[in-house]
Design a protein around this motif. Structure first.
Motif, PDB file in Angstrom:
ATOM      1  N   PHE A   1       0.873  -1.181   0.000  1.00 41.73           N
ATOM      2  CA  PHE A   1       0.000   0.000   0.000  1.00 41.73           C
ATOM      3  C   PHE A   1       0.905   1.224   0.000  1.00 41.73           C
ATOM      4  CE2 PHE A   1      -2.400   3.449   1.893  1.00 41.73           C
ATOM      5  CZ  PHE A   1      -3.660   3.314   1.318  1.00 41.73           C
TER       6      PHE A   1
ATOM      7  N   TYR B   1      -7.513  -2.358   2.568  1.00 41.38           N
ATOM      8  CA  TYR B   1      -6.393  -3.180   2.095  1.00 41.38           C
ATOM      9  C   TYR B   1      -6.069  -4.265   3.129  1.00 41.38           C
ATOM     10  CZ  TYR B   1      -1.238  -3.869   1.823  1.00 41.38           C
ATOM     11  OH  TYR B   1       0.038  -4.364   1.825  1.00 41.38           O
TER      12      TYR B   1
ATOM     13  N   TYR C   1      -6.575   2.182   3.474  1.00 45.39           N
ATOM     14  CA  TYR C   1      -5.577   1.251   4.015  1.00 45.39           C
ATOM     15  C   TYR C   1      -6.270   0.154   4.819  1.00 45.39           C
ATOM     16  CZ  TYR C   1      -1.587  -0.595   6.547  1.00 45.39           C
ATOM     17  OH  TYR C   1      -0.640  -1.427   7.082  1.00 45.39           O
TER      18      TYR C   1
ATOM     19  N   PRO D   1       2.346   0.043   5.398  1.00 47.48           N
ATOM     20  CA  PRO D   1       2.195   0.966   4.275  1.00 47.48           C
ATOM     21  C   PRO D   1       3.517   1.667   3.953  1.00 47.48           C
ATOM     22  CG  PRO D   1       1.300   1.938   6.264  1.00 47.48           C
ATOM     23  CD  PRO D   1       1.631   0.513   6.598  1.00 47.48           C
TER      24      PRO D   1
END
Lengths: 344, 344
Positions: free
Chosen positions: A192, A209, A206, A223
Motif C-alpha cells: 500500500f 487493504y 488502508y 504501508p
DNA sequence: CTGTTAGCGCCTTCAC
DNA sequence: GTGAAGGCGCTAACAG
C-alpha cells in the motif's frame, strides 16, 4: 422625501440606490423593494414604472444592505486545500451547481495559497451563512469548532465530531474490494503506497487493504508512506527500482501516485501488470488514457459537493446536524493495470 | 447605553454584535471597532479588555454591515464556464491566490451549471466590487457592457472593447510556431481541428496555423469544426478512420481534443506520429503521460488568473482601464507526437 | 395596493 | 484615548 438622499443628477451612473430609483419612478422605496423582491403584489402600472426606472438608472442593488436587513448573507463558504487534479474541481462544480439552485452564492477559499489560513477562514465566516471545509486536516480542528459555535459547518471527506456534520464517499468497502481483486489475481506481495495518517480517507483505504488480506488469511505489509503527488510517486518508484522494496502489486492512495509510479517503472523497462500490478483511486481522466488502463475506484465527487451544499442549506434552515457521516457509494473501475486481460 | 440593543444573557452565543462586545468590555462600540480595525491607537489596557470580550463571546463580525458602512464589498467576482480540465482550475487558483494577497474574497459563478446566467451575473454584481469574466462568448456582450457601467470588469482570454479591459495569453505567434514546427517535419496535409468562431483564443490559433502555411508558401485547409471535448475528438477520429478526411498532421485546438483523437487512432492501429502527427494546446497533465508524449503549448494560466485579479483591484482603486489587451507569453513544449525523435 | 418608519451591525467624523 | 451620533442601502412591519 423622507430623508435628504442624494437624488442629484450625477448620482445617476455612479451610485443609483433604491432611493434614486424610487423618486425617478415617483414611488416610495418600499414599492421599489416590492417589485424587486417580487413577493407582494404590485399594480402592474407602478410595477412597470419601477422597472423602467431601474433600467434607465442601471440600478444594481447593494447586496450588503440587503444582507444586513434580512440577516442572511445568502452565501455559502467552501474551503478547499487547492484545485489541481480533477478531484477538487469536480467537488467544487458539484457544490457550486447545487448552491446555485438554492440561490446561494459561493465564496471560495483555497488554503494552500494562504499564509494565514486561520485569518482567511475567520474572514470568510464574516460573509457567509455556513461553511463547508474539506478534510479535517486542512485547518486546525479547534478553529472549526470555534466556527461551529457561530455558523453551521460541514466537513467533507472527514469524520463527524462535536456536532460537526460530515459527508464522505465510501472508502473502506471499496478498498477492500479493490485489494481483494488484486490479491485474487494471485499477487502475494502487495504494497500500500500512501499515508494512512494523512486523513480519514486514506486511512479507510488502508484499512480496506488490510481487511482484504485478512479475508484471505494473508499477511499485509506496512504501508509505504507517501504523499499524494506525482513527485512522491516518482521518488517511490525509483526506490523500488533500486531494490529498496519488493512487490508484485501496488495499491496506491490515489491515481496521481499510481500514474507517476507506473510511468516511471515502465520507462525503466518494467512490465505493468506483468512484473507488477498497479491500482489507484479516483479515476482521473489520465487513468483511461494510459496503457495499460489504470484500474481504480470512481468516487461520486460531484454529488459529494452537491450534498455538502445541500446540508449547509438545511442547517442554515435550522435543521439539526446529523451525527453520522453521510456516505456516498463508490464504484470499482476495472481496467488492465491490475492484471485483468484487455477486453477486445 | 445608546440604544436598547439586546445585551440579554442568551444573546451570547447566537448573535454577538459589536454592541454586546462593547458592553461586555465596558467600552463604547467605537472603541471595539477601533481595536478590531487596528487603525487608530487604543490604550493597551482597553485593547486587551476588548480582545478578551471578543474571545469570550466568540464574536464574529457581520461582513455585510461593514461593507455597507465602508461602501466596499472587498470581494472580487469570477465568472467561468466550468472547471473540468486543468485550465480553468489553474486559472482560478491564480486568481484566488492573488485576490487573497489583496485581501479580497472571491465569489465564483460557473455558467455551465446555470439555467439563467444573466440573473446569476446580476446577482453576483450585487455582492462584489468588480468582476472578471472568462471569454466574451460565455455571457451576452450587452450584459457585460451593462455591468461595466457600474463595476469594473475585465475579460479573460477575450478582446478588449468599449472600455472593457482584457487579459490573455499569446496565441497567434505560438500557434504559428507550432504549426511551422509540424510543417517543417515535412507534413503537407495538416488539418486544424477546432472552431475558430468559438472564441478569440481558438481564432488566433487558427490564424497562426494559416500564417505558418503562408510563411512557407503552402495552402492551408479549411478548419475541421469541433468543440473542445473528448467526445468531439473521438467522433472526429472515427470520421478520419472512415476516410472522410485525409491528413498527415493534426493541429488540435486543445489537448483534450488531441488526446482523444490520438488514442482513438492508436486503438485502431494507426501509428502516431508515423502515420499522422498530432499536436495540442494547453499542456495538460495527461500530455506528458501518453505515448508518444504530446507536443503542445503551455500557457501561463496561473499568472493569467493572477493578472486578472490584480487588474480588478487596480480598477476598483480608480485606475483607468487599459485599452490594449495584456498578453502573457506562452511556450512551445515539444515532445514526440509531432514527429520529433524521442530524447533518450 | 402603497407609503412611513424603524431598525439590521458597523464605521467614522466630531466633540470631549 | 474614548464616547456620542449619524448614516451606509435595504427590508419589513404597520398604517392607511
Amino acid at each position: 422625501m423622507a430623508k435628504q438622499h442624494p437624488a442629484s443628477p450625477e448620482a445617476r451612473s455612479a451610485g443609483a440606490t433604491i432611493y434614486s430609483v424610487a423618486d425617478h419612478a415617483g414611488v416610495s422605496i418600499a414599492t421599489v423593494s416590492r417589485v424587486l423582491q417580487g413577493a407582494t403584489v404590485v399594480a402592474e402600472a407602478t410595477r412597470q414604472k419601477v422597472l423602467t426606472a431601474v433600467e434607465e438608472l442601471g440600478y444594481v442593488p447593494t447586496g450588503a444592505a440587503r444582507s444586513l436587513a434580512v440577516r442572511h448573507h445568502e452565501a455559502h463558504g467552501l474551503v478547499l486545500p487547492e484545485l489541481s487534479g480533477p478531484y477538487y474541481a469536480e467537488l467544487l462544480m458539484g457544490f457550486e451547481a447545487r448552491a446555485a439552485e438554492l440561490a446561494q452564492s459561493v465564496v471560495l477559499v483555497l488554503t494552500n495559497s494562504r499564509t494565514d489560513m486561520a485569518a482567511a477562514v475567520r474572514q470568510l465566516a464574516t460573509r457567509v451563512d455556513a461553511i463547508a471545509v474539506f478534510g479535517s486536516a486542512a485547518i486546525p480542528a479547534d478553529l472549526v469548532r470555534l466556527l461551529r459555535a457561530k455558523k453551521p459547518v460541514v466537513v467533507i471527506a472527514g469524520e463527524p465530531q462535536d456536532g460537526i456534520e460530515a459527508v464522505a464517499a465510501e472508502n473502506l468497502e471499496s478498498a477492500r474490494e479493490l485489494a481483494g481483486h488484486v490479491l485474487d489475481h494471485g499477487r502475494r506481495r502487495a504494497l500500500f503506497v500512501g499515508d494512512p495518517d494523512s486523513g480519514p480517507d486514506i486511512r479507510n483505504r488502508y484499512d480496506g487493504y488490510l481487511a482484504a488480506h485478512r479475508d484471505r488469511g494473508l499477511d499485509a505489509a506496512e504501508p509505504v508512506l507517501a504523499r499524494l503527488s506525482e513527485a512522491d510517486g516518482t521518488a517511490f518508484a525509483q526506490r523500488l527500482l533500486a531494490g529498496e522494496h519488493e512487490a508484485d502489486a501496488l495499491m496506491c492512495a490515489n491515481d496521481e501516485l499510481a500514474l507517476s509510479i507506473m510511468t516511471t517503472l515502465q520507462d525503466a523497462g518494467r512490465d505493468v501488470p506483468g512484473d507488477i500490478a498497479i491500482v489507484g483511486w479516483d479515476d482521473v481522466m489520465t487513468a483511461r488514457y494510459v496503457r495499460p488502463g489504470l484500474t481504480t475506484v470512481r468516487q461520486p465527487v460531484h454529488e459529494l459537493g452537491a450534498l455538502a451544499a445541500d446540508r449547509l442549506h438545511e442547517l442554515v434552515g435550522g435543521e439539526p446536524p446529523r451525527t453520522y457521516a453521510q456516505m456516498l457509494p463508490t464504484r470499482l473501475v476495472v481496467r488492465t493495470s491490475c492484471g485483468c486481460l484487455p477486453v477486445t
